[in-house]
Design an enzyme around this catalytic site. Structure first.
Site, PDB file in Angstrom:
ATOM      1  N   CYS A  66       3.775  65.922  26.913  1.00 57.81           N
ATOM      2  CA  CYS A  66       2.485  66.629  26.842  1.00 57.81           C
ATOM      3  C   CYS A  66       1.741  66.237  25.562  1.00 57.81           C
ATOM      4  CB  CYS A  66       2.713  68.138  26.950  1.00 57.81           C
ATOM      5  SG  CYS A  66       1.213  69.058  27.401  1.00 57.81           S
ATOM      6  N   HIS A 126       6.757  68.683  31.354  1.00 61.60           N
ATOM      7  CA  HIS A 126       7.700  69.103  30.313  1.00 61.60           C
ATOM      8  C   HIS A 126       9.135  69.098  30.841  1.00 61.60           C
ATOM      9  CE1 HIS A 126       4.929  70.717  27.177  1.00 61.60           C
ATOM     10  NE2 HIS A 126       4.119  70.887  28.203  1.00 61.60           N
ATOM     11  N   GLU A 140      11.763  69.199  29.091  1.00 61.18           N
ATOM     12  CA  GLU A 140      12.559  70.081  28.222  1.00 61.18           C
ATOM     13  C   GLU A 140      12.458  71.548  28.624  1.00 61.18           C
ATOM     14  OE1 GLU A 140       8.479  70.426  26.535  1.00 61.18           O
ATOM     15  OE2 GLU A 140       9.659  68.826  27.465  1.00 61.18           O
TER      16      GLU A 140
END
Length: 271
Positions: A94, A228, A230
């Site tokens: 991002c 994302h 993560e």
């Protein structure tokens, strides 16, 4: 154990998730403020992986990731270039992707060209305002390109193609400037031919060229994406995880697999 550095700045808000991702994948992780790295660029030589997390660095003043990127270009490019040349995997998610494109680490030099010593490569891609000028915060389907050279997504395209649970292959997004654009059709063609297109949106909600959601450099080690990974380290993070087939809620999520791939690649490069 490989060592990972996650670099944050004022306004970064996904650093804890990225630290956890590297740790779960088997790396020793340090969270480092950008100012500290700028004061001692040589410290980067002690690390094997690097992460640039999402958020709103420096309030995204001027443009998303612009201030963070310009500070990197001015002071840290030689250290980052050295990291790339010694085989360190690098990820930008991002805001981190926006930073890597503006630094010039993505898409990086064309095939056969060296990383310039005098200064960073000129940016040839960017992340612009979403086509509807709205901030999107949701989960989206993605497709991994089987021709990609990216070490972070190794094996994911094949597994996704053989999986009849499309919801598994979603990733969360949260951005207002995520529309991937290139400087020219020639740049787009070069990325395709070199296997630098890593993943695409199933639903091109933000109007990205070619529905591109993430790219890598020609080595496959430097990877940037607007979703994302993560934030998808546990099956319970998926919005419909209870409706996923029971046998698909075992093992690593697609997000965690990306980080495991990178840690494994860093381990091999260090031998």
């Amino acid at each position: 154990m490989p060592r990972a550095m996650v670099i944050r700045a004022a306004g970064t808000n996904c650093d804890a998730e990225m630290v956890r991702a590297f740790a779960l994948a088997g790396a020793e992780v340090d969270l480092v403020h950008l100012d500290r790295a700028l004061a001692d660029p040589a410290m980067l030589d002690r690390y094997d992986l690097f992460g640039f997390p999402g958020g709103f660095s420096y309030g995204d003043d001027i443009a998303s990731g612009r201030i963070f990127a310009m500070r990197l270009r001015e002071r840290l490019y030689p250290a980052l270039r050295s990291a790339v040349l010694r085989g360190c995997p690098i990820i930008g998610a991002c805001n981190g992707f926006q930073v890597l494109t503006q630094v010039g680490l993505l898409p990086g030099p064309r095939p056969g060209e060296p990383w310039p010593e005098a200064g960073p490569p000129e940016p040839s891609t960017a992340l612009a305002d979403n086509q509807d000028a709205r901030f999107h915060d949701r989960w989206v389907g993605v497709a991994f390109d089987p021709a990609s050279a990216c070490v972070w997504t190794r094996g994911l395209a094949e597994d996704a193609a053989s999986d009849d649970s499309p919801a598994v292959w979603q990733l969360p997004v949260a951005h207002g400037e995520g529309r991937f654009v290139t400087a020219s059709p020639e740049v787009s063609g070069d990325l395709e031919r070199a296997g630098q297109i890593v993943l695409r949106y199933a639903d091109n909600y933000n109007g990205s060229e070619g529905a591109v959601a993430g790219i890598c450099d020609v080595t496959g080690r430097v990877f940037g994406l607007m979703p994302h990974p993560e934030r998808y380290l546990d099956w319970t993070r998926h919005p419909s995880w209870t409706r996923l087939p029971a046998d698909r809620r075992r093992g690593d999520t697609p997000g965690l697999r990306m980080f495991r791939n990178a840690v494994e690649a860093a381990s091999l490069a260090a031998r």
